[in-house]
Each structure stands twice: as C-alpha cells, then as structure tokens.
Design a protein around this motif. Structure first.
Motif, short mmCIF file in Angstrom:
data_model
loop_
_atom_site.label_atom_id
_atom_site.label_comp_id
_atom_site.label_asym_id
_atom_site.label_seq_id
_atom_site.Cartn_x
_atom_site.Cartn_y
_atom_site.Cartn_z
N PRO A 64 2.92 -13.21 -23.33
CA PRO A 64 2.58 -11.77 -23.47
C PRO A 64 3.22 -11.14 -24.60
CG PRO A 64 2.95 -12.37 -20.97
CD PRO A 64 3.33 -13.61 -21.95
N HIS A 65 2.71 -10.22 -25.14
CA HIS A 65 3.45 -9.40 -25.96
C HIS A 65 4.82 -8.75 -25.58
CE1 HIS A 65 0.48 -9.42 -29.43
NE2 HIS A 65 -0.54 -9.56 -28.67
N GLY A 66 5.72 -8.65 -26.53
CA GLY A 66 6.89 -7.64 -26.23
C GLY A 66 7.95 -8.62 -25.37
N GLN A 67 7.50 -10.10 -25.30
CA GLN A 67 8.53 -10.59 -24.37
C GLN A 67 9.15 -11.91 -25.41
OE1 GLN A 67 6.76 -12.11 -21.05
NE2 GLN A 67 6.81 -10.11 -19.78
N GLU A 96 8.11 -16.25 -29.71
CA GLU A 96 7.72 -14.90 -29.59
C GLU A 96 6.42 -14.56 -29.08
OE1 GLU A 96 8.85 -11.35 -29.80
OE2 GLU A 96 9.66 -11.93 -31.52
N GLY A 97 6.50 -13.55 -27.94
CA GLY A 97 5.23 -13.11 -27.30
C GLY A 97 4.12 -12.74 -28.31
N GLY A 98 2.93 -13.02 -27.88
CA GLY A 98 1.70 -12.71 -28.77
C GLY A 98 1.53 -13.75 -29.81
N GLU A 99 2.09 -14.68 -29.95
CA GLU A 99 1.94 -15.78 -30.95
C GLU A 99 1.27 -17.16 -30.15
OE1 GLU A 99 5.40 -16.56 -33.46
OE2 GLU A 99 5.55 -14.72 -34.11
N GLU A 100 0.05 -17.29 -30.73
CA GLU A 100 -0.47 -18.69 -30.19
C GLU A 100 0.46 -19.89 -30.68
OE1 GLU A 100 -4.88 -20.87 -29.94
OE2 GLU A 100 -4.57 -18.99 -31.22
N MET A 101 0.33 -20.88 -29.65
CA MET A 101 1.08 -22.42 -29.92
C MET A 101 0.21 -23.35 -28.93
SD MET A 101 4.50 -20.63 -28.09
CE MET A 101 4.00 -18.93 -29.13
N GLU A 102 0.88 -24.44 -29.20
CA GLU A 102 0.15 -25.62 -28.24
C GLU A 102 1.09 -26.81 -27.97
OE1 GLU A 102 -1.82 -28.50 -31.98
OE2 GLU A 102 -2.80 -26.43 -31.51
N ILE A 103 0.90 -27.33 -26.89
CA ILE A 103 1.60 -28.32 -26.32
C ILE A 103 0.65 -29.37 -25.99
CG2 ILE A 103 2.99 -29.24 -24.11
CD1 ILE A 103 4.51 -26.72 -24.19
N THR A 115 10.99 -15.97 -19.43
CA THR A 115 10.62 -14.92 -20.45
C THR A 115 11.40 -13.61 -20.16
OG1 THR A 115 9.03 -13.93 -18.94
CG2 THR A 115 8.35 -15.87 -19.87
N VAL A 116 11.70 -12.85 -21.10
CA VAL A 116 12.76 -11.79 -21.04
C VAL A 116 11.98 -10.65 -22.01
CG1 VAL A 116 14.99 -10.94 -21.18
CG2 VAL A 116 14.55 -13.26 -20.93
N ASP A 117 11.73 -9.51 -21.25
CA ASP A 117 11.39 -8.52 -22.51
C ASP A 117 12.33 -8.11 -23.47
OD1 ASP A 117 9.17 -8.12 -20.75
OD2 ASP A 117 9.82 -6.18 -19.88
N HIS A 118 11.68 -7.89 -24.84
CA HIS A 118 12.73 -7.35 -25.74
C HIS A 118 13.94 -6.26 -25.40
CE1 HIS A 118 11.71 -9.70 -29.26
NE2 HIS A 118 10.23 -9.49 -28.74
N ARG A 119 13.24 -5.10 -24.49
CA ARG A 119 14.12 -4.11 -24.10
C ARG A 119 15.41 -4.68 -23.16
NH1 ARG A 119 9.57 -0.61 -21.47
NH2 ARG A 119 8.82 -2.52 -21.10
N LEU A 120 15.06 -5.74 -22.26
CA LEU A 120 16.22 -6.32 -21.56
C LEU A 120 17.09 -6.93 -22.30
CD1 LEU A 120 17.37 -6.56 -18.95
CD2 LEU A 120 15.95 -8.54 -18.43
N LEU A 121 16.51 -7.79 -23.43
CA LEU A 121 17.41 -8.66 -24.14
C LEU A 121 18.32 -7.70 -25.21
CD1 LEU A 121 15.00 -11.14 -25.72
CD2 LEU A 121 17.26 -11.75 -24.12
#
Length: 317
Positions: A64-67, A96-103, A115-121
C-alpha cells in the motif's frame, strides 16, 4: 481497521486476495497441491504479517502507498530471488509502498513482515534513524548479519504470538506501538552493521555515561509522575526529545532492563505500597486506578514479580 485475519489457500488466486490493501499476483510453477497460509495482524498505523507456502511460486506484489515494509525470511529454499537478486535467510527487505516488486521461491518459503505508516515512523524515529531508513529504502535488499536477522525473526514471531494469544490487543494503540518499536529496534541494529562503519555506530547516543544516566533519571521521574495514567513509550520519548532506540540502550546500560520493564515495576511497586497501607481495598479498583486493563492481568503480572497474589500482600498488610 484493526484485528487479526487468518487465511488458508489451496490455489494462487485465493492467496493473491488474502492480504488486505496489497496488490498481489501469484503464479504456481511447482507441481502438486498448494498449501499456503497467511496471518495479518492489522494495527493502528502498522501491521504484522506471516506468510507460508509449500510450492514453487512467482509473486508480483505492490504494498500500500504511504507505508514502509520490512521483510525477513523465516524459512527459504536455496535459489530464491527478490527482484532477480538472491533472497537468503539473512536478507532484509526494506520496501516503499506503491512500488511493484517480485519474489520467486522454487520451494517452501516462509516470510515475516512489518509494515509501518510514514507518519508513525516520523513519530518514532530520530533524525539520524530516518536518514538510515532512507539509505535502506534506496537499496531495498540488504544482507544483514545472521545474529541481527535471527533477532528480528524472533522479535516478529514473539509479537505475532502475543496478538494471537490475546496477550496484546490489536485495537490498543499502546500494544501496537510497543510491537512496532521493538521490531524497528532490531531492524535498525541490522542496518547499522551494513550502512555505518564500525567507528560511526552509536554516535546518536548520549556521548558520556553521565548523560545517559541523566536521561534515564529524567525518564524515571516522568514515569513516577504518571503512575495512575501511564504514558506510552512513544509519548515518553517525545516528552524527552529522544528516540525509542536511544532510551532502550540507556536503560539497559544503567538498569539492565527495558523502559517498559522499569515502568511496569514502578507501577507494581506502587500497587504493593497501596495494598500495605489499605489492605481492605478492592484489587479491581486498584488495578484500574493504576492503568491495568483488568484485575486478572494485574494479578498475573504482580505474582510474576513478587511471587504472591496481591490479595496475600493485602492480608499481610
């Protein structure tokens, strides 16, 4: 929304839709029946994740975006890949949230995630720790030491287990922040080993022993002033203008305990004093007055520290 979600999946489409807020797509490449499970502990501003599958899978995912996402294998088969690079047992993923990646895992794999929201970080981390995180986000994949990786795995498993056993409540902001801070401490220890030279480690800490002692004394004074309405560790760090990691380090050096352990001991000591002064008072009322969730929880912690039930202390008083 907070809570605990558990999923069992026997095909890749079921697994793809299991993690709320994520875009995921799985392709099964291994032969046989897929057995996959996912546990998602959703907290206020953060989440804990455990995922396991038994077959060769290729996964595309977008958090998710923002995480910010931190991931570490719990178990991983050889030749597993993240974005085409090696995914080993000591590989820390910082995404970074919102960026596509693969395993791509050619066999059984288990992953642990935070996962942690940027605001909490921004509330939890100090300036130097934020800078370290930005460096890690630029690299995405870091090989940390086996010891740091094991500490992070154990910490995440401990936190997930505490929520599963209802020792922690996912609706509690204090419990959520406690779990996040603990895991972030382990992450930052691992990042220090990779991103800082040996002569630079620990420069964010108060430089002298006396400075560290004064920080601990200031924290203890604030704890004692708030026994009836306990501060969260986040509130305590903000009031002292320090990071959680710095406070943890100083408490361990000065008292050989964590700030949480010290604060709990202060509250239980106050309960013991009140029981001796007024043996007839209600245990339930005492527990609630000192910020404990219930009398049973309070009694369990009290007996663990003092070796007797609070009612016995009251009778002796």
């Amino acid at each position: 929304m907070t809570g605990i979600a558990r999923h069992q999946a026997s095909d890749s489409d079921e697994l793809a839709g299991a993690l709320a807020g994520w875009s995921q797509d799985y392709t099964q490449l291994g032969r046989g029946r897929l057995h996959a499970e996912l546990l998602h502990v959703q907290l206020a501003g953060a989440s804990l994740i455990y995922e396991h599958s038994n077959l060769h899978l290729h996964e595309n995912m977008t958090p998710p975006h923002g995480q910010v996402v931190f991931g570490i294998p719990l178990m991983v088969s050889s030749d597993s890949l993240f974005n085409g690079g090696t995914l080993a047992g000591d590989t820390l993923l910082v995404l970074e949230g919102g960026e596509e990646m693969e395993i791509c895992a050619p066999g059984e794999i288990g992953m642990l995630g935070l996962t942690v929201d940027h605001r909490l970080l921004a509330q939890i981390l100090g300036a130097e720790e934020q800078e370290r995180l930005e460096q890690a986000l630029g690299r995405r994949r870091l090989d940390i030491s086996p010891l740091a990786a094991q500490r992070l795995r154990e910490d995440l498993c401990t936190s997930i287990g505490a929520f599963e056993r209802a020792e922690y409540d996912p609706r509690s902001a204090e419990h959520g922040v406690r779990a996040v801070m603990s895991s972030l401490d382990c992450v930052l220890q691992g990042l220090d080993e990779v991103l800082r030279g040996p002569n630079q480690r620990g420069t964010a800490l108060p430089r002298t022993l006396e400075q560290r002692r004064r920080l601990v004394l200031a924290a203890v004074e604030m704890m004692q002033a708030n026994l009836d309405l306990p501060l969260s560790m986040l509130e305590l760090c903000q009031a002292l203008n320090t990071s959680h990691r710095t406070l943890q380090y100083c408490f361990r050096q000065i008292s050989q305990a964590t700030p949480q352990q010290f604060f709990l001991s202060l509250r239980l000591a106050e309960a013991r004093r009140r029981l001796k002064q007024d043996p007839q008072q209600s245990i339930t009322t005492l527990a609630l007055d000192l910020g404990f969730a219930s009398s049973s929880h309070f009694s369990s912690l009290y007996k663990r520290l003092y070796g007797e039930q609070p009612s016995l202390t009251g009778r002796r008083g």
